[in-house]
Design a protein around this motif. Structure first.
Motif, mmCIF file in Angstrom:
data_model
loop_
_atom_site.group_PDB
_atom_site.id
_atom_site.type_symbol
_atom_site.label_atom_id
_atom_site.label_comp_id
_atom_site.label_asym_id
_atom_site.label_seq_id
_atom_site.Cartn_x
_atom_site.Cartn_y
_atom_site.Cartn_z
ATOM 1 N N THR A 110 9.383 62.351 16.309
ATOM 2 C CA THR A 110 9.339 63.560 16.899
ATOM 3 C C THR A 110 8.123 63.937 17.504
ATOM 4 O O THR A 110 7.996 64.554 18.243
ATOM 5 N N LEU A 111 6.917 63.423 17.007
ATOM 6 C CA LEU A 111 5.549 63.471 17.359
ATOM 7 C C LEU A 111 5.289 62.374 18.668
ATOM 8 O O LEU A 111 4.962 62.942 19.730
ATOM 9 N N ALA A 112 5.616 61.237 18.352
ATOM 10 C CA ALA A 112 5.351 60.148 19.417
ATOM 11 C C ALA A 112 6.245 60.186 20.498
ATOM 12 O O ALA A 112 5.718 59.798 21.610
ATOM 13 N N TYR A 113 7.579 60.380 20.499
ATOM 14 C CA TYR A 113 8.437 60.504 21.523
ATOM 15 C C TYR A 113 8.645 61.861 22.065
ATOM 16 O O TYR A 113 9.789 61.829 22.849
ATOM 17 N N LYS A 114 8.057 62.885 21.780
ATOM 18 C CA LYS A 114 8.438 63.863 22.336
ATOM 19 C C LYS A 114 8.127 64.242 23.858
ATOM 20 O O LYS A 114 7.041 63.914 24.237
ATOM 21 N N GLY A 115 9.220 64.652 24.611
ATOM 22 C CA GLY A 115 8.972 64.665 25.818
ATOM 23 C C GLY A 115 9.216 63.429 26.794
ATOM 24 O O GLY A 115 9.210 63.264 28.028
ATOM 25 N N LYS A 116 9.589 62.394 25.823
ATOM 26 C CA LYS A 116 9.439 60.783 26.809
ATOM 27 C C LYS A 116 10.947 60.910 27.375
ATOM 28 O O LYS A 116 12.161 61.394 26.775
ATOM 29 N N LYS A 117 10.936 60.010 28.542
ATOM 30 C CA LYS A 117 12.318 59.613 29.148
ATOM 31 C C LYS A 117 12.903 58.434 28.482
ATOM 32 O O LYS A 117 12.168 57.790 27.945
ATOM 33 N N ILE A 118 14.303 58.232 28.407
ATOM 34 C CA ILE A 118 14.860 57.163 27.608
ATOM 35 C C ILE A 118 14.328 55.833 28.270
ATOM 36 O O ILE A 118 14.411 54.934 27.744
ATOM 37 N N GLU A 119 13.851 55.683 29.767
ATOM 38 C CA GLU A 119 13.475 54.472 29.932
ATOM 39 C C GLU A 119 11.901 54.220 29.746
ATOM 40 O O GLU A 119 11.468 52.962 29.478
ATOM 41 N N ASP A 120 11.463 55.090 29.296
ATOM 42 C CA ASP A 120 10.046 54.956 28.596
ATOM 43 C C ASP A 120 10.074 54.551 26.958
ATOM 44 O O ASP A 120 9.160 54.349 26.553
ATOM 45 N N LEU A 121 11.257 54.596 26.183
ATOM 46 C CA LEU A 121 11.364 54.104 24.982
ATOM 47 C C LEU A 121 11.609 52.666 24.874
ATOM 48 O O LEU A 121 12.321 52.096 25.698
ATOM 49 N N PRO A 122 11.107 51.906 23.817
ATOM 50 C CA PRO A 122 11.622 50.578 23.613
ATOM 51 C C PRO A 122 13.032 50.201 23.233
ATOM 52 O O PRO A 122 13.537 51.010 22.615
ATOM 53 N N ASN A 123 13.531 49.473 23.913
ATOM 54 C CA ASN A 123 15.047 49.072 23.656
ATOM 55 C C ASN A 123 15.303 47.897 23.036
ATOM 56 O O ASN A 123 16.627 47.598 22.956
ATOM 57 N N ALA A 124 14.445 46.984 22.774
ATOM 58 C CA ALA A 124 14.734 45.823 22.063
ATOM 59 C C ALA A 124 13.507 45.558 21.387
ATOM 60 O O ALA A 124 12.440 45.899 21.168
ATOM 61 N N GLY A 125 13.707 44.361 20.450
ATOM 62 C CA GLY A 125 12.742 43.978 19.356
ATOM 63 C C GLY A 125 13.284 43.893 18.042
ATOM 64 O O GLY A 125 14.040 44.714 17.785
ATOM 65 N N SER A 126 12.395 43.569 17.107
ATOM 66 C CA SER A 126 13.003 43.455 15.670
ATOM 67 C C SER A 126 12.453 44.772 15.011
ATOM 68 O O SER A 126 11.692 45.676 15.836
ATOM 69 N N LYS A 127 12.849 45.237 13.728
ATOM 70 C CA LYS A 127 12.408 46.430 13.297
ATOM 71 C C LYS A 127 11.030 46.557 13.138
ATOM 72 O O LYS A 127 10.268 47.735 13.321
ATOM 73 N N GLU A 128 10.480 45.407 12.631
ATOM 74 C CA GLU A 128 9.001 45.342 12.497
ATOM 75 C C GLU A 128 8.213 45.622 13.907
ATOM 76 O O GLU A 128 7.265 46.663 13.866
ATOM 77 N N GLU A 129 8.771 45.075 14.804
ATOM 78 C CA GLU A 129 8.101 45.643 16.229
ATOM 79 C C GLU A 129 8.367 46.798 16.696
ATOM 80 O O GLU A 129 7.480 47.507 17.370
ATOM 81 N N ARG A 130 9.542 47.335 16.481
ATOM 82 C CA ARG A 130 9.781 48.877 16.964
ATOM 83 C C ARG A 130 8.819 49.795 16.194
ATOM 84 O O ARG A 130 8.506 50.843 16.575
ATOM 85 N N ARG A 131 8.771 49.455 14.825
ATOM 86 C CA ARG A 131 7.942 50.062 14.152
ATOM 87 C C ARG A 131 6.608 50.159 14.608
ATOM 88 O O ARG A 131 5.776 51.462 14.535
ATOM 89 N N LYS A 132 6.182 49.127 14.973
ATOM 90 C CA LYS A 132 4.808 49.009 15.374
ATOM 91 C C LYS A 132 4.425 49.813 16.603
ATOM 92 O O LYS A 132 3.581 50.339 16.896
ATOM 93 N N HIS A 133 5.408 49.591 17.358
ATOM 94 C CA HIS A 133 5.207 50.388 18.872
ATOM 95 C C HIS A 133 5.269 51.880 18.469
ATOM 96 O O HIS A 133 4.697 52.844 19.049
ATOM 97 N N LEU A 134 6.029 52.150 17.469
ATOM 98 C CA LEU A 134 6.267 53.976 17.129
ATOM 99 C C LEU A 134 4.918 54.251 16.674
ATOM 100 O O LEU A 134 4.512 55.297 17.063
ATOM 101 N N PHE A 135 4.261 53.728 15.846
ATOM 102 C CA PHE A 135 3.033 54.036 15.305
ATOM 103 C C PHE A 135 1.954 54.014 16.492
ATOM 104 O O PHE A 135 0.928 54.793 16.417
ATOM 105 N N ASP A 136 2.149 52.950 17.174
ATOM 106 C CA ASP A 136 0.891 52.730 18.440
ATOM 107 C C ASP A 136 1.070 54.071 19.319
ATOM 108 O O ASP A 136 0.184 54.707 19.818
ATOM 109 N N ALA A 137 2.459 54.472 19.512
ATOM 110 C CA ALA A 137 2.621 55.662 20.422
ATOM 111 C C ALA A 137 2.252 56.988 19.654
ATOM 112 O O ALA A 137 1.754 57.849 20.263
#
Length: 711
Positions: A314-341
């Motif tokens: 809710t904090l990292a992806y607030k106001g993001k468009k769907i094309e700005d969000l990652p749509n592939a990768g493993s769970k660990e990779e997606r979690r890493k992107h989430l915390f980076d964001a």
């Protein structure tokens, strides 16, 4: 409340039992449980009620500290407190060691889902006196928040009746750093975390006046967790009526062979799809992209099951468009992107000019996280930085050399300035050398000045013997250097050293702090050491001058002994009165600053990190907002900080299959997972499999060996 007891095959049902019924249930439980038998209970020290206004005042101060540090400082400022979700609870009695003498002693089967709306506080209160509980959950499931919500309820209860046990929140991670009993560890932690004197802490533990809320069994070093469970069980056998709650990650706990001997255990359930949907709906249109992607992205669904990662979304992806969000990768990779964001968003949340550049702040946060992760620490106290935090042998040798030079140079200058002679400089230099050689490398601040004659007597004899020994060495050095014509003057120096040094060490041994400090600030211990060093130096100079004057003027008729006595007393008091710890800390911070591991003003930076919701302030210490964020920082390399704009698009083909949900609105466990991690690193220490881009093992914290290039 309804409870069932099966004793000798006879089923007894108690309906709506009150306190008397709960006490009866507790006695029945104690009778059959081998760890809490009545025979052992009789041998325990009784729980003593507080007596006197002063003790009530001490209890009130401690209660206020726990409330201020953990409830107002952590719980009310946590990432998901404002939109807390009622977490489902599952009873897990198989997770704790149950009595083997009676079958079906507990009415409910393990694994039973507790009724909706039933909180941990309800479960804990229904156990009666002497209650003990284990709270399990997945990473980010809300174990610490659940523990603090329980603490909040218990604090409110104790505020109305100060005779009740005082709830105290402590983190178990620090236990694994020393070989000690739980009782000794508690005394030290109460002293360092809440500024409770060790004497008062010991009394409260022996009288079983505390309610222990121990967070993070899984944060103890992996090789020490089994021993930690044994130590907790041993402590409970010796303190049978003390109440304890312990939290742990469920998988780390289940991997252990030992079990805690507790009355009950619960496991926090993952969020359901309906709970996630309601949570996102409350966030409004700012999270429409997340809600849309959630319907078709199975990996995102898995991440959203955790209250922590859902809050971070809710904090990292607030106001993001769907094309700005990652749509592939493993769970660990997606979690890493989430915390980076999340990190990127937190750096941008303030509009004013930043105090530090992002690269600087990231480098310091990564270094701190890596040190805490490797040493299994959750709470960071500036005063607890030790030479072991230095990364290589050269830095450690440099630390020893600089520490030696600083003390010797300062001691020599003091001797020369006071005595205006080469002998005074020798006295200062030799005293500085000996105090450095005889001291330990561990930094131990001298924080308080309060006299106790009983404690002083214990140190007086050792102080005088040690002082005489130092005096003899100095006398021999002077003789060999031909600076003194007679060996008898070495004995005179020994007498002077013995009397002055013995009294100074005896004085230091008798110093005790107040029973409980009313306030604390970051790095307070080191600054108190510097202040107390000056005070002890003046006292030492007075004692040295007194005995030097007596020896020189009355016995030997020479005024130089007065000056030498002042030099020795001043140097001895400065060094052992806290000056050594202050210089050690200064030297260590100087080296770390020169290596760009920390900023010059550490408190200012940590407060800056608090404002950006990377860490939280707990009294005079700091913690990362969550263990998962600490682990994320620890896996990063300071030299390679990548912008989060480079999203993960490993596959252009998005999984368009809609997610199926079962009738209970839970995520379907049979839903196929996303692309697995292709490359892994196996830890040489614990054989745990880690993602290839990790620098430290996620299980034991050891640095991983990077795989050889495939080229």
């Amino acid at each position: 409340m309804t409870q069932n007891l099966n004793i000798d095959g006879a089923l007894i049902r108690e309906a709506q039992i009150g306190q008397a019924g709960r006490d009866l249930h507790q006695i029945q439980y104690l009778t059959v449980n081998e760890s809490f038998s009545l025979a052992k209970l009789i041998g325990h020290r009784e729980v003593k009620p507080p007596s006197g206004k002063q003790e009530y005042r001490f209890r009130e101060v401690l209660l206020n500290k726990v409330k201020h540090y953990w409830i107002k400082g952590v719980l009310e400022k946590s990432l998901y407190t404002k939109s807390l979700i009622d977490l489902g609870l599952e009873e897990r009695l198989d997770a704790v060691k149950r009595p083997s003498s009676i079958v079906q002693e507990i009415p409910h089967e393990s694994g039973q889902i507790l009724p909706e709306g039933k909180s941990v506080t309800d479960v804990f209160n229904q156990m009666g006196k002497g209650r003990t509980l284990l709270i399990l959950g997945e990473p980010g499931a809300g174990k610490t928040i659940t523990l603090l919500k329980l603490a909040q309820e218990l604090i409110a209860r104790t505020e109305k009746d100060l005779s009740q046990p005082i709830p105290v929140v402590l983190n178990l991670s620090s236990w694994g750093n020393k070989q000690q009993t739980i009782a000794d560890w508690l005394i030290e932690e109460l002293n360092s975390t809440y500024q409770i004197s060790k004497a008062l802490g010991k009394v409260w533990i022996e009288d079983q006046q505390l309610l222990l809320l121990l967070d993070g069994l899984d944060e103890v070093k992996i090789e020490r967790r089994e021993t930690c469970i044994q130590a907790i069980n041993q402590f409970m056998q010796e303190h049978g009526l003390i109440e304890i709650v312990v939290t742990s990650r469920v998988r780390d706990y289940e991997a252990l062979s030992n079990r805690l001997e507790l009355q009950g255990a619960i496991c926090i359930q993952s969020l359901t799809f309906q709970q996630v949907k309601q949570y996102l709906d409350r966030a409004g249109e700012q999270l429409e992209a997340v809600k849309t992607l959630l319907q078709e992205d199975t990996t995102l669904q898995e991440l959203a099951k955790s209250p922590l990662t859902l809050s971070v979304m809710t904090l990292a992806y607030k106001g993001k468009k769907i094309e700005d969000l990652p749509n592939a990768g493993s769970k660990e990779e997606r979690r890493k992107h989430l915390f980076d964001a999340y990190i990127e968003r937190m750096f941008k949340r303030h509009k004013y000019e930043p105090i530090y550049s992002k690269v600087q702040a990231m480098r310091w946060l990564i270094w701190l996280a890596q040190q805490m992760f490797q040493k299994s620490q959750t709470v960071f106290v500036i005063e607890r930085i030790q030479p072991t935090w230095l990364s290589n042998r050269f830095q450690k040798m440099l630390y020893q050399l600089l520490n030696y030079l600083f003390i010797v140079i300062i001691s020599g200058l003091i001797g020369n300035l006071i005595s205006q002679s080469i002998n005074g400089m020798y006295i200062g230099v030799i005293t500085g050398v000996l105090t450095v050689c005889l001291s330990t490398t561990e930094i131990k601040p001298v924080e308080t000045l309060r006299w106790s004659w009983q404690e002083a007597r214990k140190s007086l004899r050792n102080g005088i013997l040690g002082g005489l020994f130092l005096g003899l060495i100095i006398g021999l050095v002077f003789k060999l250097a031909n600076t003194q014509p007679e060996i008898i003057e070495g004995l005179q120096l020994g007498l002077l050293y013995g009397l002055t040094g013995g009294l100074i060490l005896g004085l230091l041994g008798g110093l005790r702090g107040p029973e409980i400090e009313t306030k604390t600030t970051p790095n307070q211990g080191i600054w108190n050491s510097g202040k107390n060093a000056v005070i002890m130096g003046l006292i030492g100079a007075l004692l040295g001058g007194l005995f030097g004057g007596l020896i020189g003027g009355q016995i030997f008729g020479e005024e130089k002994w007065l000056q030498l006595g002042i030099v020795f007393g001043l140097v001895f008091g400065l060094v052992f009165g806290g000056g050594k710890a202050w210089l050690q800390h200064f030297t260590l911070r100087l080296i770390l600053y020169s290596q760009d591991c920390i900023p010059l003003n550490y408190v200012r930076f940590l407060d800056y990190a608090t404002e950006h919701i990377f860490v939280q302030k707990v009294g005079g210490s700091y913690i990362f907002v969550h263990r998962m964020l600490l682990e994320h920082f620890a896996q990063m390399e300071p030299a390679f900080i990548q912008p989060t704009s480079q999203l993960i698009h490993q596959s252009a083909d998005r999984n368009n299959a809609l997610t199926e949900f079962n009738s209970t609105n839970n995520f379907n466990p049979g839903t196929p997972s996303q692309t697995p991690v292709e490359k892994n690193i196996v830890c040489n220490n614990c054989s745990c499999t880690n993602p290839a881009n990790f620098n430290f093992c996620t299980k034991c914290g050891r640095r991983l060996n990077q795989p050889l290039s495939q080229d």
